[in-house]
Design a protein around this motif. Structure first.
Motif, PDB file in Angstrom:
ATOM      1  N   ALA A 223      63.566 -49.360 110.894  1.00 40.46           N
ATOM      2  CA  ALA A 223      64.421 -50.529 110.732  1.00 40.46           C
ATOM      3  C   ALA A 223      65.886 -50.125 110.882  1.00 40.46           C
ATOM      4  CB  ALA A 223      64.198 -51.152 109.363  1.00 40.46           C
ATOM      5  N   PRO A 224      66.609 -50.645 111.859  1.00 39.51           N
ATOM      6  CA  PRO A 224      68.025 -50.288 112.024  1.00 39.51           C
ATOM      7  C   PRO A 224      68.814 -50.649 110.765  1.00 39.51           C
ATOM      8  CG  PRO A 224      67.195 -51.428 113.968  1.00 39.51           C
ATOM      9  CD  PRO A 224      66.148 -51.562 112.914  1.00 39.51           C
ATOM     10  N   GLY A 225      69.481 -49.675 110.189  1.00 39.83           N
ATOM     11  CA  GLY A 225      70.312 -49.925 109.029  1.00 39.83           C
ATOM     12  C   GLY A 225      69.592 -49.963 107.706  1.00 39.83           C
ATOM     13  N   ASN A 226      68.264 -49.871 107.715  1.00 41.61           N
ATOM     14  CA  ASN A 226      67.536 -49.912 106.445  1.00 41.61           C
ATOM     15  C   ASN A 226      66.366 -48.935 106.472  1.00 41.61           C
ATOM     16  OD1 ASN A 226      67.183 -50.769 103.788  1.00 41.61           O
ATOM     17  ND2 ASN A 226      65.793 -52.420 104.382  1.00 41.61           N
ATOM     18  N   THR A 227      66.657 -47.717 106.884  1.00 39.90           N
ATOM     19  CA  THR A 227      65.652 -46.658 106.922  1.00 39.90           C
ATOM     20  C   THR A 227      65.986 -45.612 105.865  1.00 39.90           C
ATOM     21  OG1 THR A 227      65.067 -46.965 109.248  1.00 39.90           O
ATOM     22  CG2 THR A 227      64.700 -44.780 108.323  1.00 39.90           C
ATOM     23  N   TRP A 228      64.962 -45.178 105.124  1.00 40.66           N
ATOM     24  CA  TRP A 228      65.093 -44.221 104.038  1.00 40.66           C
ATOM     25  C   TRP A 228      64.185 -43.026 104.332  1.00 40.66           C
ATOM     26  CZ3 TRP A 228      68.239 -45.771  99.770  1.00 40.66           C
ATOM     27  CH2 TRP A 228      68.680 -47.096  99.855  1.00 40.66           C
ATOM     28  N   ALA A 229      64.383 -41.945 103.588  1.00 41.80           N
ATOM     29  CA  ALA A 229      63.581 -40.739 103.818  1.00 41.80           C
ATOM     30  C   ALA A 229      63.173 -40.119 102.486  1.00 41.80           C
ATOM     31  CB  ALA A 229      64.365 -39.725 104.642  1.00 41.80           C
ATOM     32  N   THR A 230      62.022 -39.452 102.495  1.00 41.69           N
ATOM     33  CA  THR A 230      61.583 -38.679 101.334  1.00 41.69           C
ATOM     34  C   THR A 230      62.047 -37.231 101.490  1.00 41.69           C
ATOM     35  OG1 THR A 230      59.474 -38.052 102.354  1.00 41.69           O
ATOM     36  CG2 THR A 230      59.521 -40.136 101.124  1.00 41.69           C
ATOM     37  N   PRO A 231      62.077 -36.453 100.406  1.00 33.43           N
ATOM     38  CA  PRO A 231      62.496 -35.059 100.522  1.00 33.43           C
ATOM     39  C   PRO A 231      61.612 -34.216 101.432  1.00 33.43           C
ATOM     40  CG  PRO A 231      62.580 -35.776  98.230  1.00 33.43           C
ATOM     41  CD  PRO A 231      61.880 -36.858  98.994  1.00 33.43           C
ATOM     42  N   ASP A 232      60.328 -34.584 101.548  1.00 33.21           N
ATOM     43  CA  ASP A 232      59.410 -33.802 102.387  1.00 33.21           C
ATOM     44  C   ASP A 232      59.208 -34.442 103.758  1.00 33.21           C
ATOM     45  OD1 ASP A 232      58.111 -35.957 101.285  1.00 33.21           O
ATOM     46  OD2 ASP A 232      56.349 -34.835 100.609  1.00 33.21           O
ATOM     47  N   SER A 233      60.297 -34.858 104.371  1.00 37.14           N
ATOM     48  CA  SER A 233      60.233 -35.481 105.694  1.00 37.14           C
ATOM     49  C   SER A 233      61.300 -34.891 106.599  1.00 37.14           C
ATOM     50  CB  SER A 233      60.440 -36.994 105.581  1.00 37.14           C
ATOM     51  OG  SER A 233      61.776 -37.295 105.208  1.00 37.14           O
ATOM     52  N   TYR A 234      61.166 -35.172 107.881  1.00 37.59           N
ATOM     53  CA  TYR A 234      62.242 -34.868 108.831  1.00 37.59           C
ATOM     54  C   TYR A 234      62.219 -35.928 109.911  1.00 37.59           C
ATOM     55  CZ  TYR A 234      59.113 -33.069 112.529  1.00 37.59           C
ATOM     56  OH  TYR A 234      58.159 -32.952 113.507  1.00 37.59           O
ATOM     57  N   PHE A 235      63.314 -36.061 110.624  1.00 35.67           N
ATOM     58  CA  PHE A 235      63.421 -37.021 111.730  1.00 35.67           C
ATOM     59  C   PHE A 235      64.175 -36.300 112.836  1.00 35.67           C
ATOM     60  CE2 PHE A 235      63.662 -41.961 111.857  1.00 35.67           C
ATOM     61  CZ  PHE A 235      62.928 -41.968 113.017  1.00 35.67           C
ATOM     62  N   SER A 236      63.574 -36.250 114.030  1.00 34.89           N
ATOM     63  CA  SER A 236      64.173 -35.443 115.086  1.00 34.89           C
ATOM     64  C   SER A 236      64.043 -36.113 116.437  1.00 34.89           C
ATOM     65  CB  SER A 236      63.498 -34.068 115.140  1.00 34.89           C
ATOM     66  OG  SER A 236      64.056 -33.272 116.165  1.00 34.89           O
ATOM     67  N   VAL A 237      65.009 -35.855 117.280  1.00 31.49           N
ATOM     68  CA  VAL A 237      64.956 -36.345 118.651  1.00 31.49           C
ATOM     69  C   VAL A 237      63.752 -35.766 119.380  1.00 31.49           C
ATOM     70  CG1 VAL A 237      66.479 -34.506 119.494  1.00 31.49           C
ATOM     71  CG2 VAL A 237      66.297 -36.646 120.771  1.00 31.49           C
ATOM     72  N   ILE A 238      63.319 -34.569 118.961  1.00 29.44           N
ATOM     73  CA  ILE A 238      62.158 -33.919 119.553  1.00 29.44           C
ATOM     74  C   ILE A 238      61.715 -32.818 118.602  1.00 29.44           C
ATOM     75  CG2 ILE A 238      63.471 -32.175 120.831  1.00 29.44           C
ATOM     76  CD1 ILE A 238      61.481 -32.598 123.168  1.00 29.44           C
ATOM     77  N   ALA A 239      60.452 -32.446 118.638  1.00 27.11           N
ATOM     78  CA  ALA A 239      59.976 -31.350 117.793  1.00 27.11           C
ATOM     79  C   ALA A 239      60.734 -30.070 118.130  1.00 27.11           C
ATOM     80  CB  ALA A 239      58.483 -31.138 117.998  1.00 27.11           C
ATOM     81  N   PRO A 240      61.086 -29.259 117.120  1.00 23.75           N
ATOM     82  CA  PRO A 240      61.862 -28.045 117.383  1.00 23.75           C
ATOM     83  C   PRO A 240      61.213 -27.116 118.408  1.00 23.75           C
ATOM     84  CG  PRO A 240      61.804 -28.496 115.031  1.00 23.75           C
ATOM     85  CD  PRO A 240      60.872 -29.470 115.670  1.00 23.75           C
ATOM     86  N   GLU A 241      59.885 -26.996 118.379  1.00 20.84           N
ATOM     87  CA  GLU A 241      59.204 -26.136 119.343  1.00 20.84           C
ATOM     88  C   GLU A 241      59.416 -26.632 120.766  1.00 20.84           C
ATOM     89  OE1 GLU A 241      56.363 -26.411 115.728  1.00 20.84           O
ATOM     90  OE2 GLU A 241      57.851 -27.656 116.746  1.00 20.84           O
ATOM     91  N   LEU A 242      59.358 -27.956 120.940  1.00 20.19           N
ATOM     92  CA  LEU A 242      59.535 -28.514 122.277  1.00 20.19           C
ATOM     93  C   LEU A 242      60.991 -28.424 122.714  1.00 20.19           C
ATOM     94  CD1 LEU A 242      57.211 -31.634 122.015  1.00 20.19           C
ATOM     95  CD2 LEU A 242      56.708 -29.400 122.995  1.00 20.19           C
ATOM     96  N   ALA A 243      61.891 -28.600 121.750  1.00 21.01           N
ATOM     97  CA  ALA A 243      63.310 -28.468 122.092  1.00 21.01           C
ATOM     98  C   ALA A 243      63.608 -27.059 122.586  1.00 21.01           C
ATOM     99  CB  ALA A 243      64.164 -28.782 120.864  1.00 21.01           C
ATOM    100  N   ALA A 244      63.052 -26.055 121.902  1.00 22.84           N
ATOM    101  CA  ALA A 244      63.259 -24.672 122.328  1.00 22.84           C
ATOM    102  C   ALA A 244      62.662 -24.430 123.708  1.00 22.84           C
ATOM    103  CB  ALA A 244      62.647 -23.716 121.306  1.00 22.84           C
ATOM    104  N   ALA A 245      61.490 -25.008 123.946  1.00 22.11           N
ATOM    105  CA  ALA A 245      60.853 -24.830 125.249  1.00 22.11           C
ATOM    106  C   ALA A 245      61.689 -25.449 126.366  1.00 22.11           C
ATOM    107  CB  ALA A 245      59.453 -25.442 125.224  1.00 22.11           C
ATOM    108  N   ILE A 246      62.222 -26.642 126.112  1.00 19.49           N
ATOM    109  CA  ILE A 246      63.042 -27.301 127.125  1.00 19.49           C
ATOM    110  C   ILE A 246      64.308 -26.489 127.413  1.00 19.49           C
ATOM    111  CG2 ILE A 246      64.467 -29.346 127.549  1.00 19.49           C
ATOM    112  CD1 ILE A 246      62.320 -30.967 126.055  1.00 19.49           C
ATOM    113  N   LEU A 247      64.850 -25.911 126.356  1.00 15.34           N
ATOM    114  CA  LEU A 247      66.066 -25.102 126.506  1.00 15.34           C
ATOM    115  C   LEU A 247      65.770 -23.672 126.965  1.00 15.34           C
ATOM    116  CD1 LEU A 247      67.918 -26.293 123.277  1.00 15.34           C
ATOM    117  CD2 LEU A 247      68.450 -26.934 125.640  1.00 15.34           C
TER     118      LEU A 247
END
Length: 448
Positions: free
Chosen positions: A388-412
């Motif tokens: 939800a734009p402007g009304n998104t929350w997160a828990t301590p055991d979560s992450y939000f990423s443009v891409i998974a770190p493994e895939l980001a490393a592979a692309i780079l």
């Protein structure tokens, strides 16, 4: 084959005692042997009326179901196979008009073989009348809950049944556009059953007759009692500590023991019911849970990712849920937890991109309040679509990423040893997301 109930029997089965009041029958001028002059048609109708006690193939009226008022349309299969003719269309139009005038949900209890041959194209054209009445009722923000009895075939399935907001079915009922006498001789009869329609996402639930009143009443209550406010984000159920690094955030979110959507939904709602399927031939029960639940006596809709890669049918089901909730004025809670959208070849063939676009569009167009909790993995656009734009929350055991770190490393073209450092660079921790303005805040577990 399912047990067949007459129109009056099914009405008695689902309504509160003594509450059914039949609507006045619209006046209609009948021609001898019908509009086509079909020899013997009047005699057939007379025998049907004598056998069933009905004057037409539907009985329409108002009643209470578990205390909730509704307009009910009960088909009588014993009257010329529950077929639709001009006078049937008159009754259906009057029933839907009454529902809109009195702001009542509509419950078609369907048992029909299709359009009435003795009235030719004039009978078939009644489907257009029915479709228009259903569309007007949908535009008025009123719920339609269909119950598929044995049989539900032809135009009755393709309008009143398949076009309803929620579709329930009796066990073993024959359900399909083609009835048993017109389908190909080699066709698998198992494909034309209530159970099969649920399996492919064209119906939501098979319900035993003994429990039909309770289930129908629960759905009516849920779809007519919207919450007035945006739902609060659920309390976190997992770890309370914030991750020290980006890679720690990923590990916490991927931990097998972390609470998933089912636990969050059970803790948030007093009771709930799922919808099932995208109405396009698909379901994603392993990746997406959608439905309506009761919280503090009012209804909130939910679309919850389960931690698996979400398949196209899951996204289409979520879009269906959000659009329905928006039309009925019911606020929506979404739970984000996916490594990303399924990206295998079959997902592409099933229209992954278009399905995700549907969810983005449904969220963007929604007029009701939406609340999102990221409570696990937030993998790329496949997760963002539900946020939800402007009304998104997160828990301590979560992450939000443009891409998974493994895939980001592979692309780079970085070595595996740099994956953890890449996770830090992406700023994917809950506290990073707050700093970036991507989420409003972090929700923590309730205090013991």
């Amino acid at each position: 084959m399912s047990e067949r109930h007459s129109a009056r029997q099914i009405l008695t089965l689902v309504t509160d005692p003594g509450t059914f009041t039949e609507l006045p029958h619209p006046a209609s001028a009948a021609k001898p042997d019908g509009p086509l002059g079909w020899a013997g048609y009047d005699a057939s109708r007379g025998r049907a009326a004598e056998r069933t006690g009905e004057e037409e193939s539907v009985a329409c009226g108002t009643a209470r179901v578990e205390g909730i008022r509704a307009v009910l349309i009960a088909f009588e299969f014993g009257f010329l196979g529950g077929s639709l003719g001009e006078r049937t269309g008159d009754r259906l139009e009057a029933a839907y008009s009454h529902a809109r005038a009195h702001r009542l949900p509509v419950v078609p209890l369907i048992a029909t073989g299709g359009s009435r041959m003795q009235e030719g194209m004039l009978a078939l054209s009644q489907l257009q009348r029915v479709a228009r009445q259903s569309a007007l009722t949908r535009e008025a923000g009123l719920a339609q809950i269909a119950v598929l009895r044995d049989p539900t075939t032809g135009g009755g399935w393709a309008t009143l049944g398949g076009g309803a907001d929620v579709v329930l079915a009796l066990p073993g009922a024959q359900v399909g556009f083609a009835g048993s006498r017109v389908r190909p001789p080699a066709a698998d009869p198992a494909a034309y059953t209530a159970e099969s329609q649920v399996a492919v996402g064209s119906a939501d639930e098979v319900v035993d007759p003994a429990g039909l009143k309770r289930v129908l009443g629960a759905w009516l209550r849920l779809l007519t009692s919207p919450s007035a406010d945006a739902p609060p984000p659920p309390r976190a159920l997992g770890t309370a500590g914030l991750p020290a690094t980006g890679w720690h955030a990923v590990r916490h979110a991927r931990a097998p023991e972390r609470p998933r959507a089912q636990a969050y939904l059970d803790a948030f709602f007093t009771r709930r019911r799922d919808i099932s399927g995208d109405r396009c031939g698909g379901r994603d029960p392993e990746g997406m849970l959608c439905g309506f639940g009761e919280r503090d006596g009012r209804t909130v809709a939910y679309a919850a990712q389960t931690g698996a890669a979400t398949r196209p049918a899951g996204y289409r089901t979520a879009a269906r849920l959000i659009r329905l909730a928006d039309r009925l004025g019911i606020p929506v809670l979404t739970l984000v937890d996916t490594p990303g959208a399924a990206n295998d070849a079959e997902a592409e063939r099933q229209g992954a991109g278009a399905a995700i676009a549907e969810v983005f569009g449904a969220v963007a167009a929604a007029r009701v309040p939406l609340t999102t909790l990221v409570m696990g993995e937030g993998g790329s656009g496949g997760a963002l679509a539900l946020a939800a734009p402007g009304n998104t929350w997160a828990t301590p055991d979560s992450y939000f990423s443009v891409i998974a770190p493994e895939l980001a490393a592979a692309i780079l073209k970085r070595p595996e040893a740099e994956v953890e450092a890449t996770a830090d660079q992406l700023m994917i921790r809950p506290q990073d997301l707050v700093e970036l303005g991507v989420v409003r805040g972090i929700v923590h577990p309730a205090q013991p």
